[in-house]
Design a protein around this motif. Sequence first.
Motif, mmCIF file in Angstrom:
data_model
loop_
_atom_site.group_PDB
_atom_site.id
_atom_site.type_symbol
_atom_site.label_atom_id
_atom_site.label_comp_id
_atom_site.label_asym_id
_atom_site.label_seq_id
_atom_site.Cartn_x
_atom_site.Cartn_y
_atom_site.Cartn_z
ATOM 1 N N ILE A 51 -75.281 -53.330 55.126
ATOM 2 C CA ILE A 51 -76.150 -54.145 54.269
ATOM 3 C C ILE A 51 -76.680 -53.295 53.122
ATOM 4 C CG2 ILE A 51 -78.378 -55.346 54.200
ATOM 5 C CD1 ILE A 51 -77.742 -56.331 57.081
ATOM 6 N N LEU A 52 -77.130 -52.084 53.448
ATOM 7 C CA LEU A 52 -77.665 -51.189 52.416
ATOM 8 C C LEU A 52 -76.586 -50.760 51.426
ATOM 9 C CD1 LEU A 52 -80.076 -49.043 54.599
ATOM 10 C CD2 LEU A 52 -80.707 -50.730 52.861
ATOM 11 N N TYR A 53 -75.350 -50.636 51.892
ATOM 12 C CA TYR A 53 -74.228 -50.303 51.003
ATOM 13 C C TYR A 53 -74.089 -51.376 49.924
ATOM 14 C CZ TYR A 53 -69.451 -49.099 49.573
ATOM 15 O OH TYR A 53 -68.336 -48.753 48.848
ATOM 16 N N ALA A 54 -74.167 -52.644 50.325
ATOM 17 C CA ALA A 54 -74.057 -53.738 49.353
ATOM 18 C C ALA A 54 -75.238 -53.736 48.383
ATOM 19 C CB ALA A 54 -73.967 -55.078 50.083
ATOM 20 N N VAL A 55 -76.431 -53.437 48.887
ATOM 21 C CA VAL A 55 -77.607 -53.354 48.015
ATOM 22 C C VAL A 55 -77.411 -52.232 46.996
ATOM 23 C CG1 VAL A 55 -80.088 -52.870 47.945
ATOM 24 C CG2 VAL A 55 -79.168 -54.339 49.747
ATOM 25 N N MET A 56 -76.904 -51.092 47.464
ATOM 26 C CA MET A 56 -76.666 -49.951 46.572
ATOM 27 C C MET A 56 -75.668 -50.309 45.473
ATOM 28 S SD MET A 56 -74.845 -46.294 47.366
ATOM 29 C CE MET A 56 -73.284 -47.125 47.576
ATOM 30 N N ILE A 57 -74.569 -50.943 45.842
ATOM 31 C CA ILE A 57 -73.550 -51.318 44.856
ATOM 32 C C ILE A 57 -74.146 -52.288 43.835
ATOM 33 C CG2 ILE A 57 -71.323 -52.484 44.519
ATOM 34 C CD1 ILE A 57 -71.139 -49.653 45.730
ATOM 35 N N PHE A 58 -74.944 -53.244 44.297
ATOM 36 C CA PHE A 58 -75.608 -54.182 43.387
ATOM 37 C C PHE A 58 -76.463 -53.426 42.379
ATOM 38 C CE2 PHE A 58 -79.066 -56.834 41.983
ATOM 39 C CZ PHE A 58 -78.503 -58.079 41.777
ATOM 40 N N PHE A 59 -77.306 -52.507 42.862
ATOM 41 C CA PHE A 59 -78.203 -51.776 41.959
ATOM 42 C C PHE A 59 -77.434 -50.848 41.015
ATOM 43 C CE2 PHE A 59 -81.951 -52.346 45.023
ATOM 44 C CZ PHE A 59 -82.432 -53.418 44.299
ATOM 45 N N ILE A 60 -76.337 -50.276 41.464
ATOM 46 C CA ILE A 60 -75.530 -49.428 40.572
ATOM 47 C C ILE A 60 -74.948 -50.269 39.441
ATOM 48 C CG2 ILE A 60 -73.372 -48.113 40.402
ATOM 49 C CD1 ILE A 60 -74.030 -46.939 43.173
ATOM 50 N N ILE A 61 -74.397 -51.419 39.781
ATOM 51 C CA ILE A 61 -73.814 -52.277 38.741
ATOM 52 C C ILE A 61 -74.905 -52.779 37.795
ATOM 53 C CG2 ILE A 61 -72.620 -54.476 38.319
ATOM 54 C CD1 ILE A 61 -71.000 -53.882 40.877
ATOM 55 N N LYS A 62 -76.048 -53.147 38.346
ATOM 56 C CA LYS A 62 -77.159 -53.609 37.500
ATOM 57 C C LYS A 62 -77.655 -52.481 36.595
ATOM 58 C CE LYS A 62 -80.262 -56.722 36.379
ATOM 59 N NZ LYS A 62 -79.976 -58.005 35.788
#
Length: 140
Positions: A51-62
């Motif tokens: 779950i945290l991996y997906a959150v991290m990817i979201f924030f990197i792209i943002k």
Amino acid sequence: MLLALQKTTVRAIFFIMKNKRFQYFINVLIVIASGIISRKISIVPLIIGDILYAVMIFFIIKMLFLNLQSIQVAIFSLTFCYLIECLQLYQSDWIIEIRKTFFGRYLLGQGFLWSDLLAYFSGTIMAILLDTNMDSKKYS
């Protein structure tokens, strides 16, 4: 002299706090630290790291594309997570060697799991909610 230094320091702190890229960068670091800690504590379910991996990817792209709307970032980040998960089905010698390294293990994962797809979806929804909350506090 001391007063001028204090004013400069205060200005620098306010600049950093208003800089959205820097805020997302700090969020990414917090999520990375949380993800690593979640893998080291045995009572934390492994799905939390996904779950945290997906959150991290979201924030990197943002962080990289500040002008994108949250839904666009969510689509890109979820697609990226799903592609990485599907890439785990590919088992060649060279990619297995990469997965044996510290970063390879954390970035590419070890093996395909259907439950990870659900974890990535949940993490992306969580990231959208966090991002929306961050944006709403900006105007309060």
